[in-house]
Each structure stands twice: as structure tokens, then as C-alpha cells.
Design a protein around this motif. Sequence first.
Motif, short mmCIF file in Angstrom:
data_model
loop_
_atom_site.label_atom_id
_atom_site.label_comp_id
_atom_site.label_asym_id
_atom_site.label_seq_id
_atom_site.Cartn_x
_atom_site.Cartn_y
_atom_site.Cartn_z
N MET A 212 3.30 -13.16 -17.75
CA MET A 212 3.23 -12.76 -16.35
C MET A 212 3.80 -11.35 -16.18
N LYS A 213 3.05 -10.51 -15.44
CA LYS A 213 3.54 -9.17 -15.14
C LYS A 213 4.16 -9.10 -13.75
N VAL A 214 3.61 -9.85 -12.80
CA VAL A 214 4.17 -9.91 -11.45
C VAL A 214 4.29 -11.37 -11.05
N ARG A 215 5.50 -11.78 -10.71
CA ARG A 215 5.77 -13.16 -10.28
C ARG A 215 5.97 -13.21 -8.76
N PRO A 216 6.13 -14.41 -8.20
CA PRO A 216 6.29 -14.51 -6.74
C PRO A 216 7.51 -13.74 -6.24
N GLY A 217 7.39 -13.19 -5.03
CA GLY A 217 8.49 -12.48 -4.42
C GLY A 217 8.14 -12.09 -3.00
N ILE A 218 9.16 -11.81 -2.18
CA ILE A 218 8.91 -11.39 -0.80
C ILE A 218 8.07 -10.13 -0.79
N GLY A 219 6.94 -10.17 -0.07
CA GLY A 219 6.08 -9.00 0.05
C GLY A 219 5.08 -8.83 -1.06
N GLU A 220 5.15 -9.67 -2.11
CA GLU A 220 4.17 -9.58 -3.19
C GLU A 220 2.88 -10.27 -2.76
N ASP A 221 1.79 -9.52 -2.72
CA ASP A 221 0.51 -10.10 -2.32
C ASP A 221 -0.11 -10.93 -3.43
N CYS A 222 0.14 -10.55 -4.68
CA CYS A 222 -0.59 -11.14 -5.80
C CYS A 222 0.31 -11.43 -6.99
N ALA A 223 -0.13 -12.39 -7.79
CA ALA A 223 0.39 -12.56 -9.14
C ALA A 223 -0.46 -11.73 -10.08
N VAL A 224 0.16 -11.18 -11.10
CA VAL A 224 -0.57 -10.41 -12.12
C VAL A 224 -0.27 -11.04 -13.47
N ASP B 198 -5.85 -9.10 -0.37
CA ASP B 198 -4.65 -9.10 -1.22
C ASP B 198 -4.96 -8.52 -2.59
N VAL B 199 -6.06 -8.95 -3.19
CA VAL B 199 -6.44 -8.44 -4.50
C VAL B 199 -6.70 -6.93 -4.42
N ALA B 200 -7.35 -6.51 -3.33
CA ALA B 200 -7.63 -5.08 -3.15
C ALA B 200 -6.35 -4.27 -2.99
N SER B 201 -5.27 -4.90 -2.50
CA SER B 201 -4.01 -4.17 -2.35
C SER B 201 -3.40 -3.81 -3.71
N ASN B 202 -3.93 -4.37 -4.77
CA ASN B 202 -3.56 -3.95 -6.12
C ASN B 202 -4.52 -2.89 -6.67
N GLY B 203 -5.44 -2.42 -5.80
CA GLY B 203 -6.40 -1.42 -6.23
C GLY B 203 -7.55 -1.99 -7.04
N VAL B 204 -7.78 -3.30 -6.88
CA VAL B 204 -8.72 -4.02 -7.74
C VAL B 204 -9.84 -4.65 -6.91
N GLN B 205 -11.06 -4.59 -7.40
CA GLN B 205 -12.20 -5.24 -6.76
C GLN B 205 -12.13 -6.74 -7.02
#
Length: 306
Positions: free
Chosen positions: A1-13, A46-53
Amino acid sequence: MKVRPGIGEDCAVIDFGAQECIMSTDPITAAVNDIGRLSIHITCNDVASNGVQPLGIMLAVMLPEGTTEEEVGYIMGQAAETAGALNVEIIGGHTEITPAVKKPVIVSTAIGRTASGTSQDGNDMMPGDYIMMTKSVGLEGAGIIACDHEVHLENVLSEEEISRAKSFLDLVSVVPEGVAAGKIGTHGMHDITEGGILGAVWEMCQISGKGAQVWKERIPIEPEAAKICEFFDIDPLRLISSGSMVIIVAEEKKDAMEAAMKEAGVSSAIIGRVEESAYGIKLKADGETVDVTPPSADEIYKVVGK
């Protein structure tokens, strides 16, 4: 996991070596008439907020007893049409009629992928970065109220204004600006959902451990949204605003980012600046500076459920 749950996190990576998988899940509970299309936008944004289609989406649809086959078809028709317009595949899900809900509820999960190390991250926020937002505040909230509570607005807005407010729900995708901004490179993005623009900035500051100042006079709002907020005594800065994106822009990329938004056909405004954590999170309005408090119940619930 690169990004886990957290306040303000839109996505897991999720790390898949050469690729990253971006995933987000969210419910739609406040809307009724447009729940099908909003269920697609909320997690694709939310996915787009990571710059991703976004590539695919799954829907868990829970409907109250008495829902007809035609109503199910209407909701899923909205979802299919919206997904098609975003070039996103509905890849699965579940639909049931249950006494557990009194009105339609949809939980959607969207996924996307990108090359490893290329998704945008709010941890990159730095003092001196600009806070940009796209479009204007309150688009989704005003659109939902205009669609679901039109009768209350007939003496406040003209027929033309009500129609235009309803059309705000056609603007709730931030996929174009998210993908465009990702190509320029950001220090983080966040689509403005429950809690409004102030909630979004507060959440990004929690992610990054930074402070911020927000300039109220620079925050755009459509006239119809302003009238709806005034009538229902709603703070537009705390109103659900899907369709708008917060983009954290390094000073040296400001001009390139503004040009990218213009090329994508998306209006934008610089509304604040990132500060050191000791500064806090503050709103400058009408010659005064006040602290921005953590988000609580969204302003839309002053109307929805009444």
C-alpha cells in the motif's frame, strides 16, 4: 500500500510494481432525483483527484420497499449514461430492495491505474504554494436543492434561474481538470464534496500538516447558488460542491496550470495560499481573519430531510 486511509484522503493507492491502482468508495444519500448519475461522479471525481483517469466502477444499490421496476431502470439508466460519457465501465455491483432504507442509497467504488509514482499526493503541499479551485462553490448542493425542492424556490428564483440551477448537476465531474492538472504536476488535489471548500482545504491541511489562508472575496459562486443559499440560510463555503476541485499549485507552475485549465475548458481561480503549520487555517473575509474549524454536518442537511 502506498496510501492508506486518513482524514482528507480521497483514495487508496495500491503498489503493483510498475503500476499503481487507485481506488475510492463513497455513498450517495442526499440526492433522490439524480442519484444515478451522481453515484458515478462522486467516486470518479475522487480518482481524478489523484490526476488519474477512472477506468471502472461498481455500484451497491439499496432501494426502499415500494420501488418500481421503472424507477430502478431510471436510476441505472442515469448511471449507465453518465459512465459512458466519462468512458468508465460499470464492472459489477449489487441491487436490492430492502426495508433497511427509507430512500435510495447507492455506494459506488471506482478504480483507476497509472504508472508508479505519478499519482498526485497532498503530502507534497509546501508553504508558498497557491490554492486553486475550479468552477464555483455549491454547484452540487444548489443543483440538488433545485431538483428536489423546486416548490420552495418558486417565489425566490425565476423559472429560468431554477432551470439553470438544476443544470449545475451537469457540471459535477472534475475528471477533465483532474487529468489535465495531473499532467502539469500538482502538490495535491481534493474534489470539494461534503463540507464545501473550507472543509476541503481543512482536510488537505490535515494530510500535509500545513496551514493555509483562504481569500473569501476570490471564491467564485454562481448567482443562482448564492440566492438558494441566502434563502435557506446556507453557508456556501460549507456546502457540498462536487464539480469543483482544489488544486495545490507550486508558484512556478501557476501560469502553466491556469493555461491547462483554460485548454480543458474549465474556469479556475486562485483563492488562497499554503502556509506553515504554525499559521493555522484561516479565512480572510470582509477585512477580518477567522479560524477555519473542522467540517461538521454539510449545509445541505439544513434542507434535505426536512
